[in-house]
Design a protein around this motif. Structure first.
Motif, short mmCIF file in Angstrom:
data_model
loop_
_atom_site.label_atom_id
_atom_site.label_comp_id
_atom_site.label_asym_id
_atom_site.label_seq_id
_atom_site.Cartn_x
_atom_site.Cartn_y
_atom_site.Cartn_z
N GLY A 133 0.76 -1.15 0.14
CA GLY A 133 0.01 0.00 0.10
C GLY A 133 0.90 1.37 -0.05
N PRO A 134 1.70 1.45 0.91
CA PRO A 134 2.39 2.72 1.00
C PRO A 134 3.50 2.73 0.08
N PHE A 135 4.01 1.55 -0.35
CA PHE A 135 5.51 1.49 -1.19
C PHE A 135 5.06 0.91 -2.42
N PRO A 136 4.22 1.30 -3.33
CA PRO A 136 3.84 0.62 -4.50
C PRO A 136 4.83 0.40 -5.58
N GLN A 137 6.06 1.23 -5.24
CA GLN A 137 7.24 1.10 -6.36
C GLN A 137 8.15 -0.09 -5.93
N VAL A 138 7.91 -0.72 -4.73
CA VAL A 138 8.92 -1.57 -4.25
C VAL A 138 8.63 -3.16 -4.70
N ARG A 139 9.63 -3.54 -5.13
CA ARG A 139 9.61 -4.99 -5.54
C ARG A 139 10.44 -5.91 -4.46
N PHE A 140 9.61 -7.17 -3.99
CA PHE A 140 10.14 -7.74 -2.80
C PHE A 140 10.83 -9.28 -3.30
N ILE A 141 11.88 -9.69 -2.76
CA ILE A 141 12.58 -10.97 -2.89
C ILE A 141 12.10 -11.38 -1.38
N PRO A 142 11.09 -12.12 -0.97
CA PRO A 142 10.92 -12.80 0.24
C PRO A 142 12.04 -13.92 0.28
N THR A 143 12.64 -14.17 1.39
CA THR A 143 13.46 -15.09 1.59
C THR A 143 13.69 -15.41 3.16
N GLY A 144 13.76 -16.58 3.40
CA GLY A 144 13.82 -17.00 5.05
C GLY A 144 12.57 -17.93 5.38
N GLY A 145 12.55 -19.22 5.14
CA GLY A 145 11.36 -19.78 5.32
C GLY A 145 10.35 -19.93 4.35
N VAL A 146 11.09 -19.63 3.19
CA VAL A 146 10.52 -20.11 1.83
C VAL A 146 10.87 -21.20 1.30
N ASN A 147 9.97 -22.01 0.65
CA ASN A 147 9.84 -23.30 0.19
C ASN A 147 9.29 -23.86 -1.14
N ALA A 148 9.26 -24.77 -1.28
CA ALA A 148 8.54 -25.35 -2.42
C ALA A 148 6.96 -25.26 -2.28
N VAL A 149 6.69 -25.42 -0.75
CA VAL A 149 5.13 -25.48 -0.70
C VAL A 149 4.67 -24.11 -0.55
N ASN A 150 5.35 -22.88 -0.17
CA ASN A 150 4.78 -21.67 -0.20
C ASN A 150 5.39 -20.61 -1.16
N ALA A 151 6.14 -21.19 -2.13
CA ALA A 151 6.99 -20.09 -2.88
C ALA A 151 5.84 -19.65 -3.87
N GLY A 152 4.80 -20.55 -4.56
CA GLY A 152 4.01 -20.13 -5.30
C GLY A 152 3.04 -19.11 -4.95
N ALA A 153 2.59 -19.00 -3.49
CA ALA A 153 1.81 -17.93 -3.01
C ALA A 153 2.47 -16.73 -2.99
#
Ligand code: 3PG
Length: 198
Positions: A133-153
């Motif tokens: 919401g406040p940062f529409p220009q930002v693109r994120f790379i989530p890492t830490g606890g990400v795996n084959a089960v939750n990566a798609g979401a």
């Protein structure tokens, strides 16, 4: 993005080929063990693999990473000193953030591609939706606890540029020299990303 924690540089000798076989020719080698720099140098010697340095927390590590062949730098949190050194050396940099305050610090330095770390422990999908919401220009790379089960979401969120994680190159796989599994897990990750972004 496969995140590598190298316990011994010799263990990564077959890794570049395995990641390429899996269709994922990229790696973030974390500065977390005494073997990291040698492992980074070894992997970066393969020109077909895009290798970056991860867990960079000090400016002098940017110089070490560049000299070892890293082509980008990733931080687990925000450091203006490290970002500034990257800029001086012309090194692409992805700082880490886990709060709105961190995002503002990153934007102050014109960084809009940010590692969201540690993703699952910092609120996961809900936190990214809230920051969008406040940062529409930002693109994120989530890492830490990400795996084959939750990566798609994660990858289905429009503000997520990529995900990272050690699950494809887990230290146990390297220890066992199980490169068949590395290739299979990399291939699966590519498929998950393609399905999330048709
Ligand atoms: C990193 O430095 O990006 C993380 O340690 C990776 O987290 P993971 O091991 O939970 O994938």
């Amino acid at each position: 993005m496969p995140v590598i924690v190298a316990e011994d540089a010799d263990l990564v000798r077959g890794l570049a080929a395995a990641l390429k076989r899996g269709g994922l020719p990229i790696a973030e080698v974390t500065f977390r063990t005494p073997a990291s720099l040698a492992a980074l140098r070894l992997l970066a010697a393969d020109g077909d693999l895009l290798v970056g340095a991860g867990t960079v927390t000090r400016p002098d590590q940017v110089d070490l990473a560049r000299d070892a062949g890293a082509r980008f730098v990733v931080l687990p949190g925000f450091s203006a000193r490290v970002v500034d050194r990257c800029r001086e050396l012309g090194m692409p940099v992805v700082p880490g953030i886990s709060t709105a305050t961190d995002v503002i610090s990153a934007l102050d330095r014109d960084c809009e591609l940010l590692k969201f770390f540690p993703a699952e422990a910092s609120g996961g999908l809900e936190m990214i939706r809230a920051l969008q919401g406040p940062f529409p220009q930002v693109r994120f790379i989530p890492t830490g606890g990400v795996n084959a089960v939750n990566a798609g979401a994660y990858l289905r969120l429009p503000s997520v540029a990529a995900v990272g994680g050690s699950w494809m190159v887990a230290p146990a796989l390297l220890r066992d020299q199980d490169f068949a599994s590395v290739s299979r897990l990399a291939e699966e990750a590519v498929r998950i990303a393609a399905e999330a972004r048709p």
